[in-house]
Write an enzyme that holds these catalytic residues in place. Structure first.
Site, PDB file in Angstrom:
ATOM      1  N   ASP A 230       0.922  -1.050   0.021  1.00  0.00           N
ATOM      2  CA  ASP A 230      -0.087   0.088  -0.080  1.00  0.00           C
ATOM      3  C   ASP A 230       0.847   1.286  -0.025  1.00  0.00           C
ATOM      4  O   ASP A 230       2.126   1.264   0.032  1.00  0.00           O
ATOM      5  CB  ASP A 230      -0.953  -0.013   1.238  1.00  0.00           C
ATOM      6  CG  ASP A 230      -2.287   0.496   1.121  1.00  0.00           C
ATOM      7  OD1 ASP A 230      -2.323   1.282   0.295  1.00  0.00           O
ATOM      8  OD2 ASP A 230      -3.118   0.324   1.620  1.00  0.00           O
ATOM      9  N   ASP A 288     -10.241   3.180  -3.110  1.00  0.00           N
ATOM     10  CA  ASP A 288     -10.974   1.892  -2.844  1.00  0.00           C
ATOM     11  C   ASP A 288     -12.416   2.198  -3.409  1.00  0.00           C
ATOM     12  O   ASP A 288     -13.141   2.909  -3.397  1.00  0.00           O
ATOM     13  CB  ASP A 288     -11.221   1.963  -1.302  1.00  0.00           C
ATOM     14  CG  ASP A 288      -9.893   1.560  -0.522  1.00  0.00           C
ATOM     15  OD1 ASP A 288      -8.838   1.702  -1.113  1.00  0.00           O
ATOM     16  OD2 ASP A 288      -9.778   1.580   0.699  1.00  0.00           O
TER      17      ASP A 288
END
Ligand code: GAL
Length: 503
Positions: A230, A288
């Site tokens: 990430d 997301d």
């Protein structure tokens, strides 16, 4: 104005039973593995049990077990091995050639699996991961080609071990990650883990920056097969992102395992331009996904639209990742469903509800999977696999739709000219055919005409032929006959997926 679809008309999808009928081989037809590393690869056969497997052309050091999983160590030399695979049961036989490509490229078809984040958020633990892997087997999803069980954020202990090596949370992973990986491998599946290219992860656990070699070596020793990396708390610059992902890519390649690197910087720094070169096999194209079909930046339609724009960058070993599938979550996700709403609505919007993520309708979920398969996207379920409804499984476990996603040519779909409120997409297939989808982007039931000559006229690497096409409805798993055009009548937000070959 179109008529409204009756709300009780379910999507027209076949209910495929992975444990019945003659054998069928669903494994990816091209498998990448680094030289000299451990191979665990289920041949993914469905059909009535027991099934027997036979494989010709196996390189030394690799064998097939009773369950049909290839196990062993890849040859030290790069090269392609053609495996002639046969699965047999009392009703018949299925054969296929699987190319085992020994080299540096992994994920020659998009990864299929599951990730903990959307539904469980921070509540991950050994028990959940093992239960999910067992459900992947019990539901037949493994035998349809699903392989990865990915632990997302929050698996970490509060801090690293004194020597700097990573440690798992002792309460949720009481024996650490290695026994979880061992159980997952025993089932013929693969384990994924999560970290971040900064000092902290998005969930404020410790990140991997500065510890790349220690972390990669430890992940390899644990038996990890995929790392989602990430980008929270990391500098904005693309050059810095490339350097940080590059450091982790190198560290992973220095290990003796084939560990897939999944780049997650949300598509902000054009990762499709640099991720393949630093060893990334997939990269997120957007922020997301949330449990909604909306056009807002976190909705299924918007994410599909953004990802379609990067179609040219997809190919074997390099995939656009439009994020997880929401099938089966029905708005219940900790991270992408209704429970997320209150956090986002703190002052100054107190009292006013801006977003409500109630989940997808059945037709929206059907379109979601159709679009992701057409995009050659990683298909990562994110719900409670053991609690899948019949429709959830029908959407995730359709072998013909999965074959479109997994087609070894590795092309992503592109848009064809279409009337307003429609997407008509085409995805060329390796055998000279193409997949064609239609999505009704509006609410009411409507009809659209697909002319197969338009697909040829639009180029898109589809081989021109003068004549007609055999057309198969992939979701219904039945032939529609020889056609040159067809009318598709779809409910609001519904989709159709057709597979066409020159007649
Ligand atoms: C986000 C990422 C999500 C999830 C989450 C964990 O940045 O996009 O998929 O991994 O972090 O905190």
């Amino acid at each position: 104005m179109g008529r409204r679809a009756p709300i009780d008309a379910p999507p027209r999808v076949a209910r495929f039973d992975p444990f019945a009928g003659a054998p069928r081989l669903n494994s990816a037809r091209r498998v990448g593995i680094r030289p000299g590393t451990e191979l665990i690869h289920p041949l993914a056969a469905t059909g009535a049990r027991p099934l027997r497997f036979h494989v010709d052309g196996l390189p030394e050091g690799i064998a097939v077990d009773e369950e049909g999983t290839l196990r062993g160590r890849a040859p030290a030399a790069a090269g392609t091995h053609l495996l002639e695979v046969t699965a047999t049961n009392e009703l018949g036989e299925a054969s296929a050639t699987v190319e085992l490509v020994v080299g540096e490229q992994l994920c020659l078809t998009p990864p299929l699996g599951w990730n903990s984040w959307n539904l469980y958020g921070p509540d991950v633990g050994a028990e959940l991961i093992v239960r999910t892997a067992e459900a992947m087997v019990a539901t037949g999803l493994r035998d349809l080609g699903y392989q990865y069980v990915n632990i997302d954020d929050h698996w970490h202990a509060e801090r690293r071990a004194p020597d700097g090596s990573p440690l798992a949370n002792a309460r949720t992973f009481p024996d650490g990650i290695a026994p979880v990986a061992a159980r997952v491998h025993e089932l013929g599946l693969k384990l994924g883990i999560y970290s971040d290219a900064a000092h902290l992860t998005c969930g404020n656990c410790y990140g991997g920056y500065g510890y790349e070699r220690t972390d990669a070596a430890t992940y390899a020793a644990w038996g990890v097969d995929l790392l989602k990396y990430d980008y929270c708390y990391a500098p904005a610059s693309a050059a810095e992102a490339e350097a940080r992902y590059g450091a982790m890519g190198r560290a992973l390649r220095e290990t003796d395992r084939s560990i897939v690197l999944s780049v997650c910087e949300w598509g902000f720094r054009s990762p499709w331009r640099w991720a393949p070169a630093i060893g990334g096999s997939t990269w997120r194209t957007t922020p997301d996904i949330y449990d909604t079909f909306s056009w807002s930046p976190f909705g299924v339609r918007h994410i599909a639209w953004r990802t379609l724009r990067q179609a040219d960058h997809a190919g074997p070993g390099r995939w656009n990742d439009p994020d997880m599938l929401l099938v089966g979550n029905h708005g219940r996700g900790r991270s992408s469903g209704v429970l997320r709403t209150p956090n986002q609505l703190r002052a100054p919007l107190r009292g006013r509800r801006l977003w409500r993520f109630r989940g997808l309708t059945d037709h929206q979920a059907h379109s979601h999977v159709t679009l992701w398969a057409m995009l050659a996207a990683p298909l990562l379920a994110s719900h409670d696999l053991g609690a899948s409804s019949e429709l959830d499984l029908a959407l995730l476990a359709n072998p013909e739709v999965l074959a479109v996603d997994q087609d070894p040519l590795g092309a992503s779909a592109r848009r064809l000219p279409a009337p307003r409120g429609w997407w008509h997409l085409v995805k060329p297939l390796r055998d000279g055919g193409f997949a064609l989808s239609a999505t009704n982007l509006r609410r009411g039931e409507r009809t659209s005409t697909l002319r197969l000559a338009d697909v040829v006229a639009a180029g898109h690497s589809v081989t021109p032929t003068s004549g007609r096409w055999t057309v198969r409805d992939a979701w219904a798993m039945h032939d529609l006959g020889e056609l040159d055009q067809l009318d598709v009548e779809l409910p609001g937000h519904g989709s159709a997926l057709l597979v066409c070959h020159p007649a």
